[in-house]
Design a protein around this motif. Sequence first.
Motif, short mmCIF file in Angstrom:
data_model
loop_
_atom_site.label_atom_id
_atom_site.label_comp_id
_atom_site.label_asym_id
_atom_site.label_seq_id
_atom_site.Cartn_x
_atom_site.Cartn_y
_atom_site.Cartn_z
N LYS A 124 -1.20 12.43 2.52
CA LYS A 124 -0.26 11.58 3.16
C LYS A 124 -0.95 10.39 3.99
CE LYS A 124 2.99 14.48 1.37
NZ LYS A 124 3.00 14.12 -0.29
N LYS A 125 -2.03 10.18 3.89
CA LYS A 125 -2.62 9.03 4.56
C LYS A 125 -2.34 7.82 3.70
CE LYS A 125 -6.28 11.68 6.62
NZ LYS A 125 -7.67 11.55 6.80
N ASP A 126 -2.48 6.54 4.27
CA ASP A 126 -2.51 5.42 3.45
C ASP A 126 -3.54 5.55 2.36
OD1 ASP A 126 -0.66 4.21 4.92
OD2 ASP A 126 -1.98 3.06 6.34
N ALA A 127 -3.09 5.24 1.00
CA ALA A 127 -3.85 5.20 -0.21
C ALA A 127 -4.53 3.66 -0.20
CB ALA A 127 -3.08 5.59 -0.93
N GLU A 128 -5.87 3.87 -0.44
CA GLU A 128 -6.32 2.37 -0.96
C GLU A 128 -6.20 2.05 -2.40
OE1 GLU A 128 -8.03 5.07 0.61
OE2 GLU A 128 -8.67 4.43 2.54
N LYS A 129 -5.88 3.01 -3.18
CA LYS A 129 -5.72 2.72 -4.51
C LYS A 129 -4.51 3.28 -5.17
CE LYS A 129 -10.69 2.68 -5.06
NZ LYS A 129 -11.82 3.35 -5.77
N ASP A 130 -3.71 2.46 -6.15
CA ASP A 130 -2.70 3.05 -6.78
C ASP A 130 -3.11 3.02 -8.26
OD1 ASP A 130 -0.86 2.98 -4.74
OD2 ASP A 130 -0.12 0.92 -5.09
N TYR A 131 -2.73 4.01 -8.93
CA TYR A 131 -3.04 4.62 -10.30
C TYR A 131 -1.50 4.61 -11.01
CZ TYR A 131 -7.35 5.43 -8.84
OH TYR A 131 -8.84 5.42 -8.47
N VAL A 175 6.65 5.99 -16.68
CA VAL A 175 5.29 5.60 -15.92
C VAL A 175 5.65 5.84 -14.39
CG1 VAL A 175 3.60 3.78 -15.33
CG2 VAL A 175 4.87 3.84 -17.63
N GLU A 176 4.60 6.91 -14.05
CA GLU A 176 4.49 7.11 -12.59
C GLU A 176 3.49 6.15 -11.75
OE1 GLU A 176 4.62 11.15 -11.45
OE2 GLU A 176 5.98 11.61 -12.79
N ARG A 177 3.62 6.00 -10.78
CA ARG A 177 2.80 5.15 -9.79
C ARG A 177 2.59 6.17 -8.81
NH1 ARG A 177 4.26 -0.41 -7.34
NH2 ARG A 177 2.02 -1.38 -7.59
N VAL A 178 0.98 6.52 -8.51
CA VAL A 178 0.76 7.54 -7.71
C VAL A 178 -0.56 6.69 -6.84
CG1 VAL A 178 -0.77 9.76 -7.47
CG2 VAL A 178 0.92 9.27 -9.41
N GLY A 179 -0.46 7.05 -5.51
CA GLY A 179 -1.47 6.40 -4.65
C GLY A 179 -2.32 7.85 -4.04
N ILE A 180 -3.77 7.19 -4.25
CA ILE A 180 -4.59 8.47 -3.85
C ILE A 180 -5.84 7.69 -2.67
CG2 ILE A 180 -6.40 9.85 -4.52
CD1 ILE A 180 -4.94 9.88 -7.40
N CYS A 181 -6.07 8.40 -1.86
CA CYS A 181 -6.96 7.67 -0.83
C CYS A 181 -8.38 8.17 -1.28
CB CYS A 181 -6.84 8.19 0.78
SG CYS A 181 -7.19 9.88 0.82
N ASN A 182 -9.36 7.14 -0.76
CA ASN A 182 -10.83 7.31 -1.31
C ASN A 182 -11.51 8.82 -0.86
OD1 ASN A 182 -10.86 4.84 -2.39
ND2 ASN A 182 -11.66 3.72 -0.78
N SER A 183 -10.85 9.18 0.25
CA SER A 183 -11.52 10.62 0.57
C SER A 183 -11.06 11.71 -0.29
CB SER A 183 -11.13 10.87 2.19
OG SER A 183 -9.83 10.94 2.31
N CYS A 184 -9.73 11.62 -0.85
CA CYS A 184 -9.13 12.70 -1.78
C CYS A 184 -9.95 12.72 -2.99
CB CYS A 184 -7.73 12.55 -1.64
SG CYS A 184 -7.08 13.16 -0.15
N MET A 226 0.88 -1.28 0.03
CA MET A 226 0.02 0.02 0.07
C MET A 226 0.83 1.17 0.11
SD MET A 226 -3.12 0.98 2.39
CE MET A 226 -3.39 -0.68 2.98
N SER A 227 0.75 2.15 -0.85
CA SER A 227 1.16 3.56 -0.68
C SER A 227 0.71 4.58 0.05
CB SER A 227 1.36 3.80 -2.29
OG SER A 227 0.18 4.03 -2.98
N GLN A 228 1.32 5.84 -0.15
CA GLN A 228 0.94 6.86 0.62
C GLN A 228 0.14 7.87 -0.57
OE1 GLN A 228 4.06 9.32 1.98
NE2 GLN A 228 3.00 9.56 3.86
N CYS A 229 -0.96 8.61 -0.02
CA CYS A 229 -1.76 9.50 -0.71
C CYS A 229 -0.71 10.53 -0.92
CB CYS A 229 -2.90 9.77 0.04
SG CYS A 229 -4.11 11.10 -1.00
N VAL A 230 -0.82 10.93 -2.17
CA VAL A 230 0.16 12.16 -2.83
C VAL A 230 -0.53 13.66 -2.27
CG1 VAL A 230 0.73 11.30 -4.96
CG2 VAL A 230 -1.34 12.59 -5.02
N ARG A 231 -2.05 13.57 -1.57
CA ARG A 231 -2.48 14.72 -1.33
C ARG A 231 -2.23 14.79 0.28
NH1 ARG A 231 -7.98 17.46 -2.90
NH2 ARG A 231 -7.04 19.56 -2.81
#
Length: 79
Positions: free
Chosen positions: A8-15, A48-57, A1-6
């Motif tokens: 900094k919480k745990d990101a549920e999804k990676d794009y 290719v960049e990997r970005v984590g974003i949490c559901n709330s963001c 699991m990665s960190q949200c780019v916005r």
Amino acid sequence: MSQCVRCKKDAEKDYRFVVVASAITSQSKEYIVARQTKTTIYEKYETVERVGICNSCIKKERNKLALGGLGFRCFSCFA
């Protein structure tokens, strides 16, 4: 699991996003009766960049888009 780019919480999804460098050139010629413009767009694959974003963001950004906001356009702005 990665960190949200916005936030900094745990990101549920990676794009994954493809980064493309682009350059635009334009040339104009003047004729007696008109002007001709030739525009060329050069695009080059960079990485290719990997970005984590949490559901709330994601939810916040969708609400902004619905109201006419900018959304996730520049991920480097969050870093």
